[in-house]
Design an enzyme around this catalytic site. Structure first.
Site, PDB file in Angstrom:
ATOM      1  N   ASP A 105       0.849  -1.193   0.000  1.00  0.00           N
ATOM      2  CA  ASP A 105       0.000   0.000   0.000  1.00  0.00           C
ATOM      3  C   ASP A 105       0.877   1.231   0.000  1.00  0.00           C
ATOM      4  O   ASP A 105       1.976   1.219   0.565  1.00  0.00           O
ATOM      5  CB  ASP A 105      -0.924   0.013   1.233  1.00  0.00           C
ATOM      6  CG  ASP A 105      -2.010   1.065   1.094  1.00  0.00           C
ATOM      7  OD1 ASP A 105      -2.938   0.848   0.301  1.00  0.00           O
ATOM      8  OD2 ASP A 105      -1.918   2.120   1.735  1.00  0.00           O
TER       9      ASP A 105
HETATM   10  N1  LIG Z   1       2.725   4.179 -12.322  1.00  0.00           N
HETATM   11  C1  LIG Z   1       2.755   4.876 -11.154  1.00  0.00           C
HETATM   12  N2  LIG Z   1       1.878   4.548 -10.169  1.00  0.00           N
HETATM   13  C2  LIG Z   1       1.961   5.278  -9.009  1.00  0.00           C
HETATM   14  C3  LIG Z   1       2.863   6.329  -8.808  1.00  0.00           C
HETATM   15  N3  LIG Z   1       2.654   6.831  -7.543  1.00  0.00           N
HETATM   16  C4  LIG Z   1       1.653   6.115  -6.986  1.00  0.00           C
HETATM   17  N4  LIG Z   1       1.249   5.168  -7.872  1.00  0.00           N
HETATM   18  C5  LIG Z   1       0.184   4.174  -7.723  1.00  0.00           C
HETATM   19  C6  LIG Z   1       0.700   2.849  -7.232  1.00  0.00           C
HETATM   20  C7  LIG Z   1      -0.551   2.220  -6.661  1.00  0.00           C
HETATM   21  O1  LIG Z   1      -1.205   1.491  -7.695  1.00  0.00           O
HETATM   22  C8  LIG Z   1      -1.394   3.431  -6.249  1.00  0.00           C
HETATM   23  C9  LIG Z   1      -1.473   3.523  -4.732  1.00  0.00           C
HETATM   24  O2  LIG Z   1      -2.724   3.050  -4.309  1.00  0.00           O
HETATM   25  P1  LIG Z   1      -2.861   1.705  -3.427  1.00  0.00           P
HETATM   26  O3  LIG Z   1      -1.629   1.504  -2.624  1.00  0.00           O
HETATM   27  O4  LIG Z   1      -4.169   1.769  -2.754  1.00  0.00           O
HETATM   28  O5  LIG Z   1      -2.850   0.514  -4.498  1.00  0.00           O
HETATM   29  P2  LIG Z   1      -3.981   0.181  -5.567  1.00  0.00           P
HETATM   30  O6  LIG Z   1      -5.329   0.503  -5.064  1.00  0.00           O
HETATM   31  O7  LIG Z   1      -3.575   0.806  -6.878  1.00  0.00           O
HETATM   32  O8  LIG Z   1      -3.806  -1.383  -5.764  1.00  0.00           O
HETATM   33  P3  LIG Z   1      -3.971  -2.500  -4.608  1.00  0.00           P
HETATM   34  O9  LIG Z   1      -4.636  -1.845  -3.440  1.00  0.00           O
HETATM   35  O10 LIG Z   1      -2.565  -2.962  -4.305  1.00  0.00           O
HETATM   36  O11 LIG Z   1      -4.801  -3.569  -5.278  1.00  0.00           O
HETATM   37  O12 LIG Z   1      -0.737   4.602  -6.732  1.00  0.00           O
HETATM   38  C10 LIG Z   1       3.765   6.649  -9.884  1.00  0.00           C
HETATM   39  O13 LIG Z   1       4.582   7.579  -9.801  1.00  0.00           O
HETATM   40  N5  LIG Z   1       3.681   5.895 -11.018  1.00  0.00           N
END
Ligand SMILES: Nc1nc2c(ncn2[C@H]2C[C@H](O)[C@@H](COP(=O)(O)OP(=O)(O)OP(=O)(O)O)O2)c(=O)[nH]1
EC number: 3.6.1.9
Length: 198
Positions: free
Chosen positions: A74
């Site tokens: 996260d």
């Molecule tokens: N490609 C990219 N993604 C980024 C960057 N900074 C933050 N992120 C993305 C990575 C994660 O997918 C998201 C952070 O949100 P979370 O930690 O809640 O994860 P997310 O909901 O995307 O997926 P998950 O909860 O692991 O199923 O932000 C960046 O500089 N580049």
């Protein structure tokens, strides 16, 4: 031992794939908003919130797949005043987030937890200090013309590997952590587990 990434994050999947790690993906299907609200109500610090959510995701999948090594992660954006930013709901909120980040430093905190048989066996939290330059309204609009809705899944409203680089004068820490995973400590533990060669 099989490695399962408990994440729908394209960025996390891309990092592990690029690093040569063989893994399966599974969605943790966790109500992150409810979990974050409860943790914030308890006054949990940003790094502890990221750690708790990473553990929640890892354990949720590990209970379903007890034989595997499950990796949950996260990321949280923490401002200097202690407030945190979630992913923007719409373009207007993305613009508001960028105004709040403009001309200041913030931390992008990424946590990772690994679990086996429904129990945590390893964890790490890493921080990157992000120095945002003063952003003009013209820049914010032009940037969002380019990057919305591409950044709708990114906390902090940027993709550092893309035009997001234009926001910063300096980054202290690992780019991997900014992308959403403390990759080097994760790879180190995969070597300990024999999933990667030492
Ligand atoms: N490609 C990219 N993604 C980024 C960057 N900074 C933050 N992120 C993305 C990575 C994660 O997918 C998201 C952070 O949100 P979370 O930690 O809640 O994860 P997310 O909901 O995307 O997926 P998950 O909860 O692991 O199923 O932000 C960046 O500089 N580049």
């Amino acid at each position: 031992m099989r490695l399962v990434l408990a994440s729908k994050s394209a960025s996390r999947r891309a990092m592990l794939t690029a690093a040569g790690v063989v893994f399966e993906s599974a969605s943790a299907s966790v109500d992150e908003e409810a979990a974050k609200a409860a943790l914030r109500a308890d006054g949990v610090a940003p790094r502890d919130l990221a750690d708790a959510l990473a553990e929640l995701k890892a354990l949720r999948v590990s209970h379903r797949d007890p034989e595997a090594l499950v990796l949950g992660s996260d990321s949280v954006v923490a401002l200097e005043d202690g407030s945190m930013l979630d992913k923007p709901a719409d373009r207007a909120e993305a613009a508001d987030h960028l105004r709040r980040l403009s001309g200041k430093r913030h931390e992008l905190i990424s946590a990772a937890v690994m679990a086996i048989d429904g129990k945590p066996v390893w964890r790490v939290v890493d921080r990157a200090k992000m120095h945002v330059r003063p952003l003009s309204e013209n820049f914010i609009e032009a940037y969002l013309d380019l990057e919305w809705p591409g950044i709708s899944g990114c906390v902090g409203c940027y993709r550092i590997e893309g035009p997001g680089a234009q926001l910063f004068t300096r980054i202290e820490g690992s780019q991997f952590t900014v992308l959403g995973l403390p990759l080097l400590p994760v790879l180190d533990y995969l070597r300990v587990r024999g999933i990667l060669a030492s």
